[in-house]
Every structure is written in structure tokens, then in C-alpha cells.
Design an enzyme around this catalytic site. Structure first.
Site, short mmCIF file in Angstrom:
data_model
loop_
_atom_site.label_atom_id
_atom_site.label_comp_id
_atom_site.label_asym_id
_atom_site.label_seq_id
_atom_site.Cartn_x
_atom_site.Cartn_y
_atom_site.Cartn_z
CD GLU A 15 43.19 35.28 50.64
OE1 GLU A 15 43.84 36.21 52.03
OE2 GLU A 15 43.85 35.26 49.64
CG PHE A 39 36.99 41.78 43.14
CD1 PHE A 39 37.79 42.70 42.27
CD2 PHE A 39 36.86 42.70 44.38
CE1 PHE A 39 38.14 43.69 42.03
CE2 PHE A 39 37.24 43.85 44.26
CZ PHE A 39 37.86 44.45 43.31
N GLY A 40 39.97 40.26 43.65
CA GLY A 40 41.05 40.41 44.73
C GLY A 40 41.18 42.03 44.79
CE1 TYR A 41 38.53 42.59 49.42
CE2 TYR A 41 39.74 44.43 50.34
CZ TYR A 41 38.98 43.05 50.42
OH TYR A 41 38.56 42.70 51.66
N GLY A 42 43.20 43.45 47.46
CA GLY A 42 44.38 43.62 48.49
C GLY A 42 45.47 42.79 47.88
CB SER A 43 47.59 40.20 49.61
OG SER A 43 46.59 39.20 49.83
C1 BEZ Z 1 41.96 40.55 48.50
O1 BEZ Z 1 40.82 40.68 47.94
O2 BEZ Z 1 43.25 40.65 47.96
C2 BEZ Z 1 41.92 39.98 49.89
C3 BEZ Z 1 40.74 39.98 50.57
C4 BEZ Z 1 40.96 39.41 51.80
C5 BEZ Z 1 41.89 38.74 52.43
C6 BEZ Z 1 43.15 38.71 51.72
C7 BEZ Z 1 42.91 39.27 50.38
#
Ligand code: BEZ
Length: 231
Positions: free
Chosen positions: A107, A15-19
Site C-alpha cells: 500500500e 481499516f480498509g476503505y478501498g481495495s
Molecule cells: C484501503 O483502505 O483499502 C487501501 C488504502 C490505501 C491503499 C490501498 C488500500
């Protein structure tokens, strides 16, 4: 062994919530928009020198904070919806080990591995996903930040992966694109502040404010003159 076979055959979802929303991991074969619950997304993780930001001016990136812990804090922004939108990626079975190694390198700065239920936007079955979270006990967790100072900090920070502001603006745009309800008030407010800093409209506002104050002083002087001269 049967357990080895089961482990080897298990699907790997991230799951990605950022980049990761706008910069996908390599070797995914499915990409699903949706959300997780029980967290708040905040720009409260300091980025060390190996991403965006330098050792002296490290940038800020998002992390997830468990709602139960978040509620013990005093934040400047409201918590927003319980649905934290993002993207789940299924990694091709043959590339899982390789991708996990890549992700650990990319990460791991203060982030640790957690697992969370992901709800696809199309309401298909819940998926168990791996997620990287910078928990409050990691050295790079900042806790609540003044939004204007945070936006200014993001505006100023730059590192080997690019300007920190690009991360904020890309995240804002990516979130807006996931679903009509996937916008995030905290991200949006920081992006709006950043745009005002960039265009100098914050300076314009304060100049207007100064002019307004000067006018008031002027009219007080005039009033005093009027009173003095009995006009
Ligand atoms: C992400 O979920 O996009 C993410 C989370 C931690 C570090 C980098 C990206």
C-alpha cells in the site's frame, strides 16, 4: 518490560476503505463492517506502476481527504455522507509484524499511516484502526477531477494488478454490500459513467444529439425554403 508486553499484546486493527474491502489482508481473524467520520473518499490518488496502471498511464485509486481540507476545494461531486463506510480487520496477534510488512509493500505508494476511530455497524464499541491515506501533500494526489475524464481514464488504465475499471466496479459492489446506507455517490457516479463508456451508450447519446441537431438544421432549411417560395 511492562510497556513492551502491553505493546505486544495490543490488538492490531486495520481499516480498509478501498481495495481492502474486497481484497482482505492476510491473517485476519475478525472482519467488521462499519464507518469512520471526518473524511471524504475520492478517486484522487494516482496509482504508480507497481499496482493497476503503467508508468505512462497510471490508474486512479481512492484516498481519504479530511473534510476540513476538502471544504476548501471546488469539487464536481457533492461531499456526501460524513460516514465513510468500509471494513475493519483484526489481524491475528501472532501475525501482526508479518501483515504490517506485507501491507507496507502493498500500500505504501504515496500513502502514509494514520489512525482513526472506527464505528462498527452493529454499534458495538469504537475501535482504534490504522488506515493508509494518500494526503494532499503526496506526489500522487491529483486533487479534484472532472468526473467524465476520470471515468474515461479509469476505463483506459490497466496494469500488472489488472484493469483499473475492475477496481472501480469491485469497490462499488463491495460498498453496496456492506450496509443499506454504505453506497458512495462519487464511486457510484464514476461506475455509472464507466458502464456507459463500456456499452458505448455515451456515443449513442451523442449520435442521437447529432441526429437531433441535423433534424433541426433540416427543418430550418425547409422553413427557409418555405419562406423563399412563399408556401
Ligand atoms: C484501503 O483502505 O483499502 C487501501 C488504502 C490505501 C491503499 C490501498 C488500500
Amino acid at each position: 518490560m511492562a510497556s513492551d508486553r502491553l505493546q505486544g499484546e495490543a490488538e492490531f486493527w486495520l481499516f480498509g476503505y478501498g481495495s481492502l474491502i474486497f481484497k482482505p489482508p492476510p491473517h485476519f481473524d475478525r472482519r467488521v463492517p462499519g464507518y469512520v467520520t471526518g473524511y471524504v473518499r475520492r478517486f484522487w490518488q494516482t496509482l504508480s506502476q507497481d499496482h493497476r496502471g503503467t508508468p505512462t498511464a497510471p490508474g486512479r485509486v481512492v484516498t481519504l481527504i479530511e473534510r476540513s481540507f476538502y471544504e476548501t476545494l471546488t469539487d464536481h461531486h457533492p461531499p456526501g455522507s460524513d460516514r465513510i463506510w468500509g471494513t475493519a480487520y483484526r489481524i491475528q496477534a501472532a501475525r501482526v509484524a508479518e501483515v504490517r510488512e506485507y501491507l507496507d509493500i502493498r500500500e505504501i505508494n504515496g500513502y502514509t499511516i494514520h489512525y482513526t476511530d472506527f464505528h462498527p455497524a452493529d454499534e458495538s464499541s469504537v475501535i482504534k484502526t490504522l488506515v493508509y491515506i494518500g494526503t494532499p501533500d503526496n506526489d500522487q494526489f491529483t486533487g479534484p477531477q472532472d468526473p467524465q475524464k476520470l471515468a474515461e481514464h479509469i476505463y483506459r488504465s490497466k496494469g500488472p494488478s489488472g484493469p483499473n475499471k475492475d477496481y472501480l466496479l469491485s469497490l462499488e459492489a463491495a460498498l453496496d454490500g456492506l450496509s443499506p446506507e454504505s453506497g458512495d455517490g462519487h464511486v457510484k457516479d464514476l461506475a455509472n459513467r464507466l458502464r456507459r463508456i463500456e456499452t458505448g451508450s455515451d456515443t449513442v447519446i451523442s449520435r442521437e444529439a447529432i441526429e437531433h441537431e441535423l433534424q433541426k438544421v433540416g427543418s430550418t432549411d425547409e422553413q427557409e425554403e418555405t419562406e423563399k417560395h412563399g408556401f
